[in-house]
Every structure is written in C-alpha cells, then in structure tokens.
Design a protein around this motif. Sequence first.
Motif, PDB file in Angstrom:
ATOM      1  N   SER A  79       0.835  -1.200   0.000  1.00  0.00           N
ATOM      2  CA  SER A  79       0.000   0.000   0.000  1.00  0.00           C
ATOM      3  C   SER A  79       0.869   1.249   0.000  1.00  0.00           C
ATOM      4  N   ARG A  80       0.476   2.236  -0.781  1.00  0.00           N
ATOM      5  CA  ARG A  80       1.263   3.476  -0.882  1.00  0.00           C
ATOM      6  C   ARG A  80       1.413   4.175   0.465  1.00  0.00           C
ATOM      7  N   ASP A  81       0.433   4.032   1.350  1.00  0.00           N
ATOM      8  CA  ASP A  81       0.503   4.743   2.629  1.00  0.00           C
ATOM      9  C   ASP A  81       1.523   4.142   3.592  1.00  0.00           C
ATOM     10  N   LEU A  82       2.189   3.047   3.210  1.00  0.00           N
ATOM     11  CA  LEU A  82       3.285   2.511   4.014  1.00  0.00           C
ATOM     12  C   LEU A  82       4.584   3.288   3.815  1.00  0.00           C
ATOM     13  N   PHE A  83       4.626   4.179   2.824  1.00  0.00           N
ATOM     14  CA  PHE A  83       5.856   4.863   2.451  1.00  0.00           C
ATOM     15  C   PHE A  83       5.704   6.375   2.590  1.00  0.00           C
ATOM     16  N   SER A  84       6.752   7.014   3.101  1.00  0.00           N
ATOM     17  CA  SER A  84       6.752   8.471   3.186  1.00  0.00           C
ATOM     18  C   SER A  84       7.109   9.114   1.857  1.00  0.00           C
ATOM     19  N   SER A  85       7.890   8.426   1.032  1.00  0.00           N
ATOM     20  CA  SER A  85       8.256   8.942  -0.280  1.00  0.00           C
ATOM     21  C   SER A  85       8.658   7.791  -1.191  1.00  0.00           C
TER      22      SER A  85
END
Length: 275
Positions: free
Chosen positions: A195-201
């Motif tokens: 999921s994209r929300d696991l990463f800050s950038s």
Amino acid sequence: MVEMEYRSNGQFGPIVKEAIMASESNSDAISAAAASNIEESFSDGGPVVRNFPTPGVPLLNTFYFQYSGDEHHIQQIIALPDFPENGKIEIGMNDEGGQADYFFKVGHYIGHDSRFRQFSRSLDIGANRQATFEGGRPSASMVFVLSGFQLAFRGEDHHLDEIGIFESDGTVTVRLNDKNDDDSFVFRVSYCYASRDLFSSVGLARGSNAKGGARKPIPSGQAVMRGFNMNFRSKDHHIRDLGAVLPGDGRAEVYFEDKNGDDGFDWSLGWAVLG
C-alpha cells in the motif's frame, strides 16, 4: 542533483572496505544499518546458503558482489530469500567454474504488515535481452518492492552488458544480456506489492555515463528497492563488482565495473522510504 562517481582503485571496493573496517574496529556500523537482516562475508566460490528470518515479507535494500581478485565472466547472480527452502537465503555471484572467491553483502527489511502482498515468479526463461511478465498488481495505487532474484545465463558464462529488474504499470521486466542480446537466461523473482501509505516517499534515482559506481541523494529513512537497471554504454565487459545499495542515510548507490572501472554505464535505481 549532483552525481558522484566512484572508482575502485585497490583490491577492494568501498562496500568491502566498509565491512572490513567495521569488523576490525568492532564497530556496530554495519549491524546498525537500515536493513533488519544483513548477510555479508567472503565466499571461496559458488553460492552460499544461510538461515533467513521467518515469518515476514523480505524487502530488499542492498545487494553487492565483488570478486576478491581479478574480473570474471558471469554465469549466475542470486540473492533470493526462502530459497532453496523456507527459512533460507541463497546468495552468490559466479562464473561457469564457480571457483572464484568473492565478497557479498545482501540486506533486507522484514515487513510484518498485512498490507505487504507477497508474490513470486518461479523459474522462467528469457531471451534476446529481456523477459516480461504480468506481476499481478492488486491495484494501480500499490508500490512494487523487490524481495530477491536469481539471474543465470543458460549454458556457458558470458561478459555482461546489462542487468536489471523493474516494474511499470503492473508489468515486470527482467534483463540479462551481453552485447549481442542473443543469449537465453533463466530467472526467478520474488517481490511484493505494498500500500502506498506505508511509504513516506517513492522515487527513482538515475544517471548516465557513470564509471565504476555512482551515488545520488534520496530522502533519509528505511529505504527499500523498487527495481534497478545497469547498462554499459559501449560493449560488454568482464565484471569485478556490481550492486545496488540503499543504506538508509540518504544515499542511493550503484556499482558496475570491470577491473579498470573506466567504462561508462547508464543506471536507474527505484526506491521507496518506509514511513
């Protein structure tokens, strides 16, 4: 963004020197690196099999190999968790004879969140420069992260022109070739979609005509590998060392050279910082 080039002028390159210095000084610099699991040592030839932590999803952040002495042809490169069985990792870079000594360093972060969805491509065949397959991306917003790989020429060993694994819009591309682009190879790829929300950038570092190795800045933090590609600009070459390194301190580094370190190559390294 300024690209910094590195050339290995001694017996060992910068990654090996870092490991030796940490060992000699009893420093915890290596063990305190961003990866949760780091395997590094010298091999007297052929692949190495070690224990690997389970359960969890392996997220690759470093692979680096360097022959201890001279440059060599390439038969196989492998950094593959849960192979040849669960709870193991196989690591190696070897020519056809498998007798050449080399140093290796392979690092992973181990994900324990259900939003990491694990996939693998079992033994398959590529030819004429590359192979592609559909990665099974669950949704367009999810981020591709490498866990590990095996790349091996079929038959005899070869000079190396290009090596890479990367994903775009759900399609995974695997490359292994010499200058003729006419040799078949076998490969395995282990990866996940997260999921994209696991990463800050999330981003891509890249450069052209690097010699020996290259570095570019990225955001600091636990960085994992979304893919890589390294391609000599002229002809193929023997290999002394190769690798991609995301140590978590704001660096993205690649290495791709023969013993002279004077041949230009183009490169890309996909990264994602956990946050």
